[in-house]
Design an enzyme around this catalytic site. Sequence first.
Site, PDB file in Angstrom:
ATOM      1  N   HIS A  89      46.942  49.382  43.317  1.00  0.00           N
ATOM      2  CA  HIS A  89      46.906  49.596  44.761  1.00  0.00           C
ATOM      3  C   HIS A  89      47.545  50.932  45.142  1.00  0.00           C
ATOM      4  CE1 HIS A  89      46.243  45.099  45.671  1.00  0.00           C
ATOM      5  NE2 HIS A  89      45.109  45.769  45.777  1.00  0.00           N
ATOM      6  N   HIS A 135      36.518  48.406  46.588  1.00  0.00           N
ATOM      7  CA  HIS A 135      37.956  48.284  46.295  1.00  0.00           C
ATOM      8  C   HIS A 135      38.167  47.545  44.965  1.00  0.00           C
ATOM      9  CE1 HIS A 135      42.265  47.389  47.355  1.00  0.00           C
ATOM     10  NE2 HIS A 135      42.023  46.359  46.541  1.00  0.00           N
ATOM     11  N   GLU A 136      37.494  46.405  44.811  1.00  0.00           N
ATOM     12  CA  GLU A 136      37.692  45.605  43.588  1.00  0.00           C
ATOM     13  C   GLU A 136      37.242  46.379  42.345  1.00  0.00           C
ATOM     14  OE1 GLU A 136      39.541  43.111  43.663  1.00  0.00           O
ATOM     15  OE2 GLU A 136      39.536  42.945  45.841  1.00  0.00           O
ATOM     16  N   HIS A 143      39.827  48.403  40.842  1.00  0.00           N
ATOM     17  CA  HIS A 143      40.661  47.655  39.886  1.00  0.00           C
ATOM     18  C   HIS A 143      39.942  47.505  38.551  1.00  0.00           C
ATOM     19  CE1 HIS A 143      43.621  46.766  42.863  1.00  0.00           C
ATOM     20  NE2 HIS A 143      42.913  45.856  43.524  1.00  0.00           N
TER      21      HIS A 143
END
Lengths: 372, 80
Positions: free
Chosen positions: A128, A118-119, A122
Site C-alpha cells: 500500500h 489496485h489488487e 498487489h
Amino acid sequence: FSIYGRKWQKRSLTYRIENYTPDMSVAEVDASIGKALQVWAKVTPLRFTRIYSGIADIMISFVRREHGDFNSFDGPGNTLAHAFAPGDGLGGDAHFDDDESFTFRSSRGVVLFIVAAHEFGHSLGLGHSNVPGALMYPTYSYRNPDTFVLPQDDVRGIQYLYGPNSRKDPSVDDPKPPTTPDACDSNMVLDAVTTHRGEIIFFKDSFLWRSFPQSQTPQQSLIRSLWPSAPVDIDAAYESRQLDTVFLFKGRKVWAFTGNQPVRGYPKTLTAFGLPKGVRKIDAALHDVNSGKTLFFVGNNYFSYDESRKTMEQGYPRLVNQAFAGLTRRVTAAFQHKGYTYIYSGPYVYEYDLGTGTRHRELRNSYFLRCT
Amino acid sequence: VPLSEVSVEDESFAKNYLKKFFNLTEEEGPAVRRGISPVNKKLAEMQRFFGLQITGSLDADTLAMMKKPRCGVPDEQVAR
C-alpha cells in the site's frame, strides 16, 4: 509506495477469470479486468495473456465470506477485495468480495476496474501507498475509468520493481501521470477555499485538505472521498451556514452538499444563482456572514447574490477593486474567517475588513494551509 | 460528520481493524501495562500512515478512516 520484497521473475504473465459477478455483464467484467492489467502493462515490460483453463499466474475470482484462503470476506462494505503477492499457489491471485455491488463505471457502487487495478498492483508485488490519490492507497474512492491515468507514485513503485516499458511506441503521447499537490509548494495556486461546519477546506485538482480548528495538521484526501458525486478541478466554493450547505462550482454547473450528502435537485446551472447566461464560469465565491450576501468573482468584476431573497442584487457587476482596495489581479479563491475576509490571488492571500473595505495584510498560502 | 463519542463496539471494531491491517498482537503481561499500550502505538502508526493527526487514541477521524471501503491485504502477505 511500498513493496513486499517479492516480484515475478518472468515478464510474461497469464491470468484467468474463474467466475463472474452477477452485478455486471460478462463483457463488462472482461473489459474491466483486461483494462486493469493494461494499467500496469503500459508502464512496465510486463505482458498479460488470458487463459481459459488450467492454472494461471493470476487467478481471478468473485467469492463471498470464507472462501478457502483463511482470509474471509466480511459481507457488504469494509473489505472489498484482496490479492496475494507474487509467488506459487495463491501467489498473484486476486479475490473480489461478491457481497459488494460492482459497477462498470457508475459512482453508485464500486467500480470494478479501479478495485482490480489496485489488487493487480498487489499481484505484481506492490504494497500500500500512503499518498492520498495513489492507486495503491488502501481506501477506495470513485474515479472515472474512462479518464483514469496511473498516478506518479504508482508508476515509481512498479518501475522500481520491473523498470519502464521499453517497447512503448514513442509516437503515442500518453497523458502525464497525475501527482498529488503538495501543501509545501509555495507557488501552488488553490482552486477554491471554503468553510465547512467549522473546518476550512482547500481545493486543488482532484484533492482537498481539511483544516480542523483543533489541529495544526491539514488532512489531505481526494474530493471524491468526501463527496463521491462531486466534480474535480473546481472553480469556486462557498458555504451557506443558513442552509448548512457547501456549493461547488465548475464551469456552468453548481453542486450542493449538506454534510457528505448531495442536495436533491443539484447540479444546477449558474443562472439558478441569478448570474447572466453569458457567464461561463466564476473564478471565486465568497459568502459574507454579516450581510448574508454571496459575491461571485468573474474576471475584474463581481456580482452580489442575496441568499435570503434568492436574487441577484441590482447594480452589479461592479469592479473588484471598488470593494477590495488595491486588488487588481484576478481573484482565485475567497473565504471568511474570524470576521475577516481573505481573498486569494495566485499564491498570495489578502486580508480585508469588508465593513471598512480596508486591506490589512498580504499573506502566503501557507498562512492557512500549513506545510507540515 | 464528527462523532460525539466512541462506543464500546467502535473500540472492538478498531482493535480488530488494527489486528487485521496493522499487525496488532494481543497485549499481555505487566511489562505492557507500564508503557504505552500496543493499541495506542498501532493507532499512532495508522494515523501516521493515513496522514491523520497523530494522537494515539481512537478519535472520530481515525474511526471514520477505518470504516471507509478498503482493500483487505491477506495475512499471508505479511508473513512473506
